[in-house]
Design a protein around this motif. Structure first.
Motif, mmCIF file in Angstrom:
data_model
loop_
_atom_site.group_PDB
_atom_site.id
_atom_site.type_symbol
_atom_site.label_atom_id
_atom_site.label_comp_id
_atom_site.label_asym_id
_atom_site.label_seq_id
_atom_site.Cartn_x
_atom_site.Cartn_y
_atom_site.Cartn_z
ATOM 1 N N THR A 88 0.979 0.657 13.276
ATOM 2 C CA THR A 88 -0.211 0.453 12.516
ATOM 3 C C THR A 88 -0.964 1.529 11.923
ATOM 4 O O THR A 88 -1.832 1.456 11.224
ATOM 5 C CB THR A 88 -1.201 -0.649 13.383
ATOM 6 N N ASP A 89 -0.628 2.866 12.604
ATOM 7 C CA ASP A 89 -1.275 3.895 12.292
ATOM 8 C C ASP A 89 -0.267 4.810 11.318
ATOM 9 O O ASP A 89 0.633 5.472 11.616
ATOM 10 C CB ASP A 89 -1.413 4.771 13.405
ATOM 11 N N LEU A 90 -0.787 4.655 10.042
ATOM 12 C CA LEU A 90 0.002 5.371 8.951
ATOM 13 C C LEU A 90 0.494 6.992 9.541
ATOM 14 O O LEU A 90 1.362 7.396 9.077
ATOM 15 C CB LEU A 90 -0.404 5.255 7.570
ATOM 16 N N THR A 91 -0.767 7.479 9.775
ATOM 17 C CA THR A 91 -0.583 8.672 10.327
ATOM 18 C C THR A 91 0.613 9.270 11.215
ATOM 19 O O THR A 91 1.268 10.145 11.364
ATOM 20 C CB THR A 91 -1.988 9.361 10.648
ATOM 21 N N ASP A 92 0.699 8.224 12.279
ATOM 22 C CA ASP A 92 1.719 8.410 13.141
ATOM 23 C C ASP A 92 3.157 8.202 12.558
ATOM 24 O O ASP A 92 4.126 8.946 12.926
ATOM 25 C CB ASP A 92 1.606 7.178 14.194
ATOM 26 N N GLY A 93 3.111 7.448 11.625
ATOM 27 C CA GLY A 93 4.521 7.294 10.900
ATOM 28 C C GLY A 93 4.738 8.475 10.087
ATOM 29 O O GLY A 93 5.936 8.839 10.212
ATOM 30 N N LEU A 94 3.795 9.113 9.555
ATOM 31 C CA LEU A 94 4.163 10.392 8.726
ATOM 32 C C LEU A 94 4.440 11.574 9.588
ATOM 33 O O LEU A 94 5.076 12.391 9.593
ATOM 34 C CB LEU A 94 2.843 10.658 7.750
ATOM 35 N N ARG A 95 3.730 11.495 10.684
ATOM 36 C CA ARG A 95 4.219 12.453 11.711
ATOM 37 C C ARG A 95 5.648 12.361 12.350
ATOM 38 O O ARG A 95 6.153 13.671 12.461
ATOM 39 C CB ARG A 95 3.236 12.406 13.183
ATOM 40 N N VAL A 96 6.049 11.184 12.568
ATOM 41 C CA VAL A 96 7.554 10.935 12.861
ATOM 42 C C VAL A 96 8.311 11.487 11.865
ATOM 43 O O VAL A 96 9.280 12.135 11.959
ATOM 44 C CB VAL A 96 7.650 9.675 13.139
#
Length: 185
Positions: free
Chosen positions: A13-21
């Motif tokens: 649910t955290d877009l920032t986590d997705g971008l980090r991956v």
């Protein structure tokens, strides 16, 4: 031209986590010729205006016209929802695109030259037709048909190199979380 095959490796649910991956995956890829493709379902004139400013040559179409806009003179605001696509964009347009789409179903696909060799699974360098990462935003699938309150990261590989997907996930501390499927484009 053949399609790539994609496998999900993260749902968050955290877009920032997705971008980090995504950033961690890109850090191991051969980024020569890096470009980004965008796609979104748009139902708001404000969102459409912002996206068209960012992607002036975007293609748009309706559900009934999947090959392109109904006609070159048509006003997309009279056809909502419209599907908007932008091809071969520079990587620095990702953040403005994600900001502009807001809650709309969308995807960002990073296209680059190759994945690294994966000797642990018997694979050499993976070439361009299977070297992508896609972040699906507010949707669970690559076709942008399953709205969701979360975001999904997919790695793309060649079908004959399917074992590369779990290997890539492991390189960033994850594992695959779904089936390998043919990507729509």
């Amino acid at each position: 031209m053949s399609n790539s095959y994609a496998q999900p490796i993260l749902r968050t649910t955290d877009l920032t986590d997705g971008l980090r991956v995504v950033a961690r995956l890109l850090a191991i890829a051969d980024l020569r010729n890096l470009e980004v493709d965008f796609e979104a379902w748009v139902s708001s004139a404000d969102v459409l205006a912002e996206l068209l400013e960012l992607i002036p040559n975007a293609e748009w179409f309706t559900r009934g016209h999947l090959a392109g806009s109904p006609d070159d003179e048509a006003d997309p605001t009279t056809h909502f929802p419209v599907r908007l696509r932008g091809w071969a964009m520079p990587p620095e347009t990702v953040e403005p695109f994600l900001k502009a789409v807001g809650e709309s179903p969308a995807s960002v696909r990073w296209d680059f030259d190759a994945w690294p060799e994966a000797p642990e699974v018997g694979l050499g360098v993976g070439g361009t037709r299977g070297a992508f990462v896609t972040l699906c935003v507010n949707v669970r699938d690559l076709d942008l048909e399953q709205p969701a309150p979360d975001h999904t990261v997919f790695v793309h590989v060649k079908q004959i190199e399917a074992e590369r997907a779990p290997w890539l996930a492991a390189q960033v501390g994850l594992s695959v979380i779904g089936d390998l499927e043919m990507a729509p484009y």
